[in-house]
Structures are given as C-alpha cells and as structure tokens.
Scaffold this motif. Structure first.
Motif, PDB file in Angstrom:
ATOM      1  N   PRO A  42       0.837  -1.208   0.000  1.00  0.00           N
ATOM      2  CA  PRO A  42       0.000   0.000   0.000  1.00  0.00           C
ATOM      3  C   PRO A  42       0.864   1.246   0.000  1.00  0.00           C
ATOM      4  CG  PRO A  42      -0.616  -1.536   1.774  1.00  0.00           C
ATOM      5  CD  PRO A  42       0.694  -1.990   1.231  1.00  0.00           C
ATOM      6  N   THR A  43       0.279   2.364  -0.417  1.00  0.00           N
ATOM      7  CA  THR A  43       0.986   3.633  -0.306  1.00  0.00           C
ATOM      8  C   THR A  43       1.087   4.007   1.171  1.00  0.00           C
ATOM      9  OG1 THR A  43      -1.033   4.963  -0.462  1.00  0.00           O
ATOM     10  CG2 THR A  43       0.057   4.367  -2.526  1.00  0.00           C
ATOM     11  N   ALA A  44       1.939   4.970   1.475  1.00  0.00           N
ATOM     12  CA  ALA A  44       2.133   5.369   2.870  1.00  0.00           C
ATOM     13  C   ALA A  44       0.850   5.882   3.499  1.00  0.00           C
ATOM     14  CB  ALA A  44       3.229   6.435   2.950  1.00  0.00           C
ATOM     15  N   ASP A  45       0.067   6.671   2.749  1.00  0.00           N
ATOM     16  CA  ASP A  45      -1.166   7.201   3.324  1.00  0.00           C
ATOM     17  C   ASP A  45      -2.236   6.129   3.457  1.00  0.00           C
ATOM     18  OD1 ASP A  45      -1.010   7.458   0.477  1.00  0.00           O
ATOM     19  OD2 ASP A  45      -2.854   8.624   0.488  1.00  0.00           O
ATOM     20  N   GLU A  46      -2.218   5.111   2.588  1.00  0.00           N
ATOM     21  CA  GLU A  46      -3.155   3.995   2.721  1.00  0.00           C
ATOM     22  C   GLU A  46      -2.839   3.180   3.973  1.00  0.00           C
ATOM     23  OE1 GLU A  46      -4.206   3.098  -1.980  1.00  0.00           O
ATOM     24  OE2 GLU A  46      -2.501   2.090  -1.029  1.00  0.00           O
ATOM     25  N   ALA A  47      -1.559   2.897   4.192  1.00  0.00           N
ATOM     26  CA  ALA A  47      -1.163   2.151   5.384  1.00  0.00           C
ATOM     27  C   ALA A  47      -1.554   2.905   6.648  1.00  0.00           C
ATOM     28  CB  ALA A  47       0.349   1.892   5.366  1.00  0.00           C
ATOM     29  N   LEU A  48      -1.362   4.222   6.634  1.00  0.00           N
ATOM     30  CA  LEU A  48      -1.730   5.040   7.782  1.00  0.00           C
ATOM     31  C   LEU A  48      -3.232   4.998   8.023  1.00  0.00           C
ATOM     32  CD1 LEU A  48      -0.867   7.105   9.953  1.00  0.00           C
ATOM     33  CD2 LEU A  48      -1.205   8.896   8.230  1.00  0.00           C
ATOM     34  N   ALA A  49      -4.022   5.114   6.956  1.00  0.00           N
ATOM     35  CA  ALA A  49      -5.476   5.115   7.081  1.00  0.00           C
ATOM     36  C   ALA A  49      -6.010   3.782   7.606  1.00  0.00           C
ATOM     37  CB  ALA A  49      -6.123   5.439   5.739  1.00  0.00           C
ATOM     38  N   LEU A  50      -5.316   2.696   7.289  1.00  0.00           N
ATOM     39  CA  LEU A  50      -5.754   1.366   7.714  1.00  0.00           C
ATOM     40  C   LEU A  50      -5.097   0.916   9.012  1.00  0.00           C
ATOM     41  CD1 LEU A  50      -5.736  -0.343   4.209  1.00  0.00           C
ATOM     42  CD2 LEU A  50      -7.751  -0.067   5.669  1.00  0.00           C
ATOM     43  N   GLY A  51      -4.233   1.745   9.582  1.00  0.00           N
ATOM     44  CA  GLY A  51      -3.555   1.386  10.820  1.00  0.00           C
ATOM     45  C   GLY A  51      -2.551   0.267  10.652  1.00  0.00           C
ATOM     46  N   MET A  52      -1.956   0.184   9.461  1.00  0.00           N
ATOM     47  CA  MET A  52      -0.995  -0.878   9.166  1.00  0.00           C
ATOM     48  C   MET A  52       0.424  -0.432   9.484  1.00  0.00           C
ATOM     49  SD  MET A  52      -2.461  -2.204   5.475  1.00  0.00           S
ATOM     50  CE  MET A  52      -1.089  -3.368   5.327  1.00  0.00           C
ATOM     51  N   VAL A  53       1.260  -1.383   9.821  1.00  0.00           N
ATOM     52  CA  VAL A  53       2.679  -1.105  10.014  1.00  0.00           C
ATOM     53  C   VAL A  53       3.298  -0.817   8.649  1.00  0.00           C
ATOM     54  CG1 VAL A  53       4.887  -2.054  10.770  1.00  0.00           C
ATOM     55  CG2 VAL A  53       2.790  -2.601  12.033  1.00  0.00           C
ATOM     56  N   PRO A  54       4.023   0.292   8.489  1.00  0.00           N
ATOM     57  CA  PRO A  54       4.656   0.601   7.194  1.00  0.00           C
ATOM     58  C   PRO A  54       5.512  -0.557   6.699  1.00  0.00           C
ATOM     59  CG  PRO A  54       4.825   2.475   8.680  1.00  0.00           C
ATOM     60  CD  PRO A  54       4.277   1.342   9.503  1.00  0.00           C
ATOM     61  N   GLY A  55       5.412  -0.832   5.410  1.00  0.00           N
ATOM     62  CA  GLY A  55       6.174  -1.924   4.826  1.00  0.00           C
ATOM     63  C   GLY A  55       5.448  -3.260   4.850  1.00  0.00           C
ATOM     64  N   THR A  56       4.225  -3.279   5.380  1.00  0.00           N
ATOM     65  CA  THR A  56       3.439  -4.510   5.426  1.00  0.00           C
ATOM     66  C   THR A  56       2.622  -4.651   4.153  1.00  0.00           C
ATOM     67  OG1 THR A  56       3.249  -4.330   7.829  1.00  0.00           O
ATOM     68  CG2 THR A  56       1.712  -5.806   6.717  1.00  0.00           C
ATOM     69  N   ARG A  57       2.648  -5.825   3.564  1.00  0.00           N
ATOM     70  CA  ARG A  57       1.886  -6.054   2.337  1.00  0.00           C
ATOM     71  C   ARG A  57       0.410  -6.285   2.639  1.00  0.00           C
ATOM     72  NH1 ARG A  57       4.337 -10.195  -1.789  1.00  0.00           N
ATOM     73  NH2 ARG A  57       4.140 -11.628  -0.020  1.00  0.00           N
ATOM     74  N   ALA A  58      -0.408  -6.013   1.642  1.00  0.00           N
ATOM     75  CA  ALA A  58      -1.855  -6.193   1.753  1.00  0.00           C
ATOM     76  C   ALA A  58      -2.376  -6.705   0.414  1.00  0.00           C
ATOM     77  CB  ALA A  58      -2.530  -4.875   2.116  1.00  0.00           C
ATOM     78  N   TRP A  59      -3.621  -7.161   0.411  1.00  0.00           N
ATOM     79  CA  TRP A  59      -4.264  -7.549  -0.841  1.00  0.00           C
ATOM     80  C   TRP A  59      -4.700  -6.284  -1.561  1.00  0.00           C
ATOM     81  CZ3 TRP A  59      -3.704 -12.069  -2.967  1.00  0.00           C
ATOM     82  CH2 TRP A  59      -3.470 -13.186  -2.154  1.00  0.00           C
ATOM     83  N   ILE A  60      -4.313  -6.167  -2.826  1.00  0.00           N
ATOM     84  CA  ILE A  60      -4.664  -5.000  -3.623  1.00  0.00           C
ATOM     85  C   ILE A  60      -5.422  -5.448  -4.870  1.00  0.00           C
ATOM     86  CG2 ILE A  60      -3.767  -3.068  -4.994  1.00  0.00           C
ATOM     87  CD1 ILE A  60      -1.436  -2.894  -3.050  1.00  0.00           C
ATOM     88  N   ARG A  61      -6.564  -4.829  -5.082  1.00  0.00           N
ATOM     89  CA  ARG A  61      -7.403  -5.128  -6.246  1.00  0.00           C
ATOM     90  C   ARG A  61      -7.620  -3.821  -7.018  1.00  0.00           C
ATOM     91  NH1 ARG A  61     -11.886  -8.459  -8.167  1.00  0.00           N
ATOM     92  NH2 ARG A  61     -13.647  -7.176  -8.860  1.00  0.00           N
ATOM     93  N   GLU A  62      -7.350  -3.865  -8.315  1.00  0.00           N
ATOM     94  CA  GLU A  62      -7.566  -2.708  -9.171  1.00  0.00           C
ATOM     95  C   GLU A  62      -8.466  -3.114 -10.332  1.00  0.00           C
ATOM     96  OE1 GLU A  62      -3.435  -0.218  -8.354  1.00  0.00           O
ATOM     97  OE2 GLU A  62      -3.646  -1.369 -10.215  1.00  0.00           O
ATOM     98  N   VAL A  63      -9.488  -2.309 -10.573  1.00  0.00           N
ATOM     99  CA  VAL A  63     -10.440  -2.614 -11.643  1.00  0.00           C
ATOM    100  C   VAL A  63     -10.784  -1.347 -12.406  1.00  0.00           C
ATOM    101  CG1 VAL A  63     -11.447  -4.532 -10.322  1.00  0.00           C
ATOM    102  CG2 VAL A  63     -12.519  -2.268 -10.241  1.00  0.00           C
ATOM    103  N   ALA A  64     -11.259  -1.529 -13.618  1.00  0.00           N
ATOM    104  CA  ALA A  64     -11.850  -0.449 -14.398  1.00  0.00           C
ATOM    105  C   ALA A  64     -13.359  -0.673 -14.414  1.00  0.00           C
ATOM    106  CB  ALA A  64     -11.295  -0.441 -15.815  1.00  0.00           C
ATOM    107  N   LEU A  65     -14.117   0.377 -14.120  1.00  0.00           N
ATOM    108  CA  LEU A  65     -15.566   0.321 -14.191  1.00  0.00           C
ATOM    109  C   LEU A  65     -16.011   0.945 -15.508  1.00  0.00           C
ATOM    110  CD1 LEU A  65     -16.540   1.435 -10.556  1.00  0.00           C
ATOM    111  CD2 LEU A  65     -15.891  -0.832 -11.396  1.00  0.00           C
ATOM    112  N   LEU A  66     -16.848   0.233 -16.244  1.00  0.00           N
ATOM    113  CA  LEU A  66     -17.282   0.687 -17.554  1.00  0.00           C
ATOM    114  C   LEU A  66     -18.775   0.979 -17.564  1.00  0.00           C
ATOM    115  CD1 LEU A  66     -14.728  -1.363 -18.017  1.00  0.00           C
ATOM    116  CD2 LEU A  66     -15.437  -1.231 -20.412  1.00  0.00           C
ATOM    117  N   GLY A  67     -19.144   2.076 -18.188  1.00  0.00           N
ATOM    118  CA  GLY A  67     -20.527   2.410 -18.432  1.00  0.00           C
ATOM    119  C   GLY A  67     -20.741   2.525 -19.919  1.00  0.00           C
ATOM    120  N   ASP A  68     -21.629   1.692 -20.459  1.00  0.00           N
ATOM    121  CA  ASP A  68     -21.855   1.662 -21.912  1.00  0.00           C
ATOM    122  C   ASP A  68     -20.546   1.483 -22.678  1.00  0.00           C
ATOM    123  OD1 ASP A  68     -24.598   1.846 -21.746  1.00  0.00           O
ATOM    124  OD2 ASP A  68     -24.628   4.029 -21.877  1.00  0.00           O
ATOM    125  N   ASP A  69     -19.721   0.547 -22.188  1.00  0.00           N
ATOM    126  CA  ASP A  69     -18.457   0.155 -22.826  1.00  0.00           C
ATOM    127  C   ASP A  69     -17.392   1.239 -22.802  1.00  0.00           C
ATOM    128  OD1 ASP A  69     -19.582  -2.365 -23.507  1.00  0.00           O
ATOM    129  OD2 ASP A  69     -20.486  -1.489 -25.303  1.00  0.00           O
TER     130      ASP A  69
END
Length: 213
Positions: A42-69
C-alpha cells in the motif's frame, strides 16, 4: 478541491454516499474489468489510514468500471491480511463482479468518512489511473478522486475511486436532476457548497460522519 471550476462538474459524483456501481448501472450498461488482484505494498497514506505497520503487504485489487463500454472509473482497493475474516474469501471469489455491489448489499458493512483529492503526477495512483482510464495520449494535469473506508466487524477495506472525464457523459442527466431537485439551474461551473482543501499528498476528509450501509 470541490470549489475549483475544473472539478465542480464532478461534485455530485464525489459527494454521493450511495453505491457508485448502482449509479453507473442506472445510466447504462455496467461492466467490471479486473486489472490486478494480488499481494502488494500500500501507499504510505493507505497504510496510515488502515492502521498498518509501514512496509506490510496487503491484498490490492484494481479494476476499471465501464458504463456503456466506456471506462469511467479506476477503482483501487486495499485489504489488510490481518485480521483474517470473510472479506479475504469474498475478495478472492469476486471475479468480474463489483466490490461496491457486495459492500452495499450486505447489512454488516459500514461506510466511514469520505476523503477527496485532486490527484496529480506526484501521487502514486495517478500513473496507474491514467493507464487504466486510457488517457495516456492526452493526460489531464489532475484527476478527481475520492476514498472511502469500509468496515466489516474487525476487518477494514479502503476503496479509492478515480474518475475519468468520460464519467460526465453518464452524469449529465443525473446532474440536471440534482439541480432541479435543489431548485437550481444546472451549471457545471457552479462551485460546490462545501469546500474541500488538499494538503500534501494525503486524501482530505469530508466533514460527514454518517454511516451508510
């Protein structure tokens, strides 16, 4: 951020606490394209927001949302590996379905405060968002984004949504509906009522503490 003329047209999309998936579906054919789902940093601000220890890996999912293709949203989700719980199983089985549909359909989820940001090339999500939204030929200087924190029992998930200018094509009628309901003449250049300022590279918090399930 919401008061600037360039970002004002997105204000209804940014501030709406209902399901983004449902809102796009209401405007046309909706599909999800999975771009990435794996362990990552995660990015540094994501880790901070989630209360994670910096440098800890997490599950990351990235998607594109499409409307009418048309690709209209890049969604970036971070789910810590600890504590364990049903979210890990659900994410693994999600496939080409929308995480938002799951979050808003289950009564156990709560949505925390929303944060807004005008992303520029200094932010870690800007480059992947430009690629995912297929804006590489004429990339804009900034992209409108919001971040939401969802809770489910002891587990937390952070969802960042970056909006393409194409989203406004889906939202033209919807924005007019909002303006009519509020007794206003629809105007994409009209500033939002509430001002959100950005400091540094962190997402800024909207002063709205209501939970939406």
């Amino acid at each position: 951020m919401l008061r600037t003329p360039a970002n004002a047209p997105f204000r209804h999309w940014l501030r709406d606490r209902s399901s983004l998936t449902a809102r796009i579906q209401a405007r046309g054919r909706f599909t999800v394209r999975v771009l990435r789902q794996s362990l990552g940093m995660p990015t540094a601000d994501e880790a901070l927001a989630l209360g994670m220890v910096p440098g800890t890996r997490a599950w990351i999912r990235e998607v594109a949302l499409l409307g009418d293709d048309q690709i209209v949203v890049f969604a970036h989700t971070v789910l810590p590996r600890r504590p364990r719980g049903p979210l890990l199983v659900w994410l693994a089985r999600l496939g080409n379905r929308s995480l938002g549909a799951l979050l808003f359909a289950h009564p156990g989820f709560s949505r925390g405060a929303m944060h807004f940001k005008a992303l520029d090339r200094r932010h870690a999500l800007f480059a992947p968002a430009i690629d995912a939204l297929q804006l590489t030929k004429r990339p804009p200087d900034t992209l409108c984004a919001r971040r939401s924190h969802f809770g489910f029992g002891a587990q937390s998930v952070l969802v960042s949504e970056v909006f393409s200018p194409r989203l406004l094509q889906l939202g033209a009628v919807d924005s007019a509906t909002h303006a009519k309901r509020d007794g206003q003449r629809p105007s994409p250049e009209r500033p939002a009522e509430g001002q959100e300022r950005s400091r540094g590279l962190d997402f800024q918090r909207r002063k709205d503490h209501r939970d939406t399930k």
